[in-house]
Scaffold this motif. Structure first.
Motif, PDB file in Angstrom:
ATOM      1  N   LYS A 262       0.843  -1.215   0.000  1.00  0.00           N
ATOM      2  CA  LYS A 262       0.000   0.000   0.000  1.00  0.00           C
ATOM      3  C   LYS A 262       0.875   1.260   0.000  1.00  0.00           C
ATOM      4  O   LYS A 262       0.634   2.211  -0.756  1.00  0.00           O
ATOM      5  N   GLU A 266       1.244   4.151  -3.076  1.00  0.00           N
ATOM      6  CA  GLU A 266       1.022   5.577  -2.805  1.00  0.00           C
ATOM      7  C   GLU A 266       2.256   6.395  -3.192  1.00  0.00           C
ATOM      8  O   GLU A 266       2.132   7.480  -3.792  1.00  0.00           O
ATOM      9  N   ARG A 269       2.616   6.489  -7.145  1.00  0.00           N
ATOM     10  CA  ARG A 269       1.632   7.390  -7.758  1.00  0.00           C
ATOM     11  C   ARG A 269       1.989   8.849  -7.505  1.00  0.00           C
ATOM     12  O   ARG A 269       1.847   9.700  -8.390  1.00  0.00           O
ATOM     13  N   PRO A 276      -5.239   7.943  -9.923  1.00  0.00           N
ATOM     14  CA  PRO A 276      -5.917   6.718 -10.360  1.00  0.00           C
ATOM     15  C   PRO A 276      -7.397   6.917 -10.641  1.00  0.00           C
ATOM     16  O   PRO A 276      -8.062   7.721  -9.984  1.00  0.00           O
ATOM     17  N   ASP A 278      -9.533   4.563 -10.194  1.00  0.00           N
ATOM     18  CA  ASP A 278     -10.194   3.820  -9.127  1.00  0.00           C
ATOM     19  C   ASP A 278      -9.103   3.273  -8.213  1.00  0.00           C
ATOM     20  O   ASP A 278      -8.284   2.468  -8.631  1.00  0.00           O
ATOM     21  N   ASP A 279      -9.077   3.755  -6.972  1.00  0.00           N
ATOM     22  CA  ASP A 279      -8.022   3.304  -6.046  1.00  0.00           C
ATOM     23  C   ASP A 279      -8.520   2.255  -5.055  1.00  0.00           C
ATOM     24  O   ASP A 279      -7.914   2.024  -4.019  1.00  0.00           O
ATOM     25  N   GLY A 288      -5.120   2.694 -11.671  1.00  0.00           N
ATOM     26  CA  GLY A 288      -6.371   2.320 -11.023  1.00  0.00           C
ATOM     27  C   GLY A 288      -7.136   1.200 -11.684  1.00  0.00           C
ATOM     28  O   GLY A 288      -8.117   0.711 -11.122  1.00  0.00           O
TER      29      GLY A 288
END
Length: 385
Positions: A262, A266, A269, A276, A278-279, A288
């Motif tokens: 995770k 982060e 990105r 994204p 969609d995260d 995403g």
């Protein structure tokens, strides 16, 4: 004179005679009717020739309205569209939909140009046996399942008179079930090999989800961050295959690996300034979009670890087997793997006795330490002849 043909079909219990004709307008061969008796087929073929020679196309179209001859490829396209729709509405997982299409592509290579009404039960049985011999019984059954979907759709579209695949049974997979699993030390070797690859950031947590939580590939790829509660150390899984949902305690190593992944996502990105779409996906790409597979990364790690013929799904067996050998029972395996039926868990029954190994070790220490030897003194000779 119009071209009209009679083809004989030989099924297990009877014969049938199929009348075809060459369409005067398109030049393509088309299905007309099927008869149980050759004399009836011959009589109808003669009548059809008269109709075609007399250009009575309107009457022919009226008769033909009941059946729409389609090729395997044409109905396969209809199935693909239906699966894509079900994936879009959440009725089918993206991984399952992709697996369906892979099997369908293999079938299209063999039957693609065939008219579905020309495909007989014997042809399907022969193909089923060939795939089982060349590949595996499990692969054969998967392709038969897709074959059944195509024929079922063809029947609904009036492309066939009968669904010849419906009564065909699947081959028994009992003798072909995979029971490969890793002991803790071999699992550690696999994880160490993983750390030598570029995929280490996400693949370590994937492997631990399989080995420490019994996840299938589909469950791993479908996992969303909302399914994980790092505060209460719980994780939720849903198996599209059987509709079972289960919530488990998040194992410490898995939690650490997921938090690392995770944080890595982060950071990547932020560094690349990617927003994204969609995260929510745990294993989505940086933009995403959900990840559809990780086959190449897994194969590389498997080879590095020297695990020939070891599949990702075998990590699920690793979880079940180590659960038993560490003290669990078959009921624990059934619940934690999300099996609906205890019969699915029976493959691990031979390992259930190993959970009492620690008791036997204590018993061995309770007994005396004397051992018979090959020497005469204090050896086997003490037992007499």
């Amino acid at each position: 004179m119009a071209t009209v043909l009679i083809s004989e079909r030989v099924n297990k219990n009877n014969k049938s005679f199929v009348v075809y004709f060459r369409d005067p307008l398109s030049g393509k061969r088309k299905y007309y009717k099927t008869f149980k008796m050759r004399k009836d087929a011959a009589a109808e073929a003669a009548r059809l020739r008269v109709m075609l020679d007399g250009r009575e196309y309107a009457e022919l179209a009226k008769i033909q309205k009941r059946h729409t001859p389609l090729t395997f490829n044409e109905v396969a396209d209809l199935c693909r569209k239906e699966w894509d729709r079900r994936v879009a509405t959440g009725e089918l997982s993206s991984v399952t939909g992709e697996d369906y299409k892979i099997a369908l592509r293999q079938l299209c290579r063999t039957f693609g140009d065939n008219l579905l009404m020309d495909i007989t039960r014997e042809m399907i049985l022969e193909y089923r046996a060939q795939v089982a011999m060349d590949l595996s019984v499990i692969t054969s059954n998967r392709r038969l399942f897709i074959f059944k979907q195509v024929l079922k759709r063809a029947y609904a579209e009036s492309a066939v008179v009968e669904d010849v695949a419906a009564p065909i049974n699947y081959l028994s997979e009992k003798k072909h079930e995979r029971n490969k699993y890793l002991k803790p030390e071999k699992l550690d070797e696999l994880l160490k090999a993983c750390c030598k690859t570029k995929a280490k950031h996400y693949l370590v947590s994937m492997i631990l989800l399989g080995a420490e939580h019994g996840c299938s590939k589909q469950e791993v790829l479908d996992l969303k961050w909302k399914d994980i509660d790092f505060d209460t150390d719980t994780i939720r899984f849903f198996r599209t295959k059987n509709g079972m949902e289960r919530t488990m305690w998040l194992m410490p190593r898995t939690k650490y690996a997921l938090l690392h992944w995770k944080k890595h996502v982060e950071y990547a990105r932020h560094r690349r300034k990617i927003v994204p779409k969609d995260d929510s996906w745990v294993y989505g790409h940086l933009d995403g979009t959900p990840r559809s597979n990780f086959r190449s990364a897994w194969e590389k790690v498997r080879l590095l670890a020297g695990l020939k013929g070891f599949h990702f799904h075998d990590l699920r067996h690793t979880f079940a087997s180590n659960l038993l050998t560490s003290g669990g029972d078959l009921k624990d395996v059934k619940v934690l793997l999300g099996h609906r039926d205890i019969r699915s868990t029976d493959r691990y029954a031979h390992l259930s006795g190993l959970r009492k190994q620690d008791r036997q070790v204590k018993l061995a220490g309770h007994y005396g330490q004397w051992m018979p030897s090959s020497e005469n003194k204090g050896g086997l000779s003490d037992f007499g002849t």
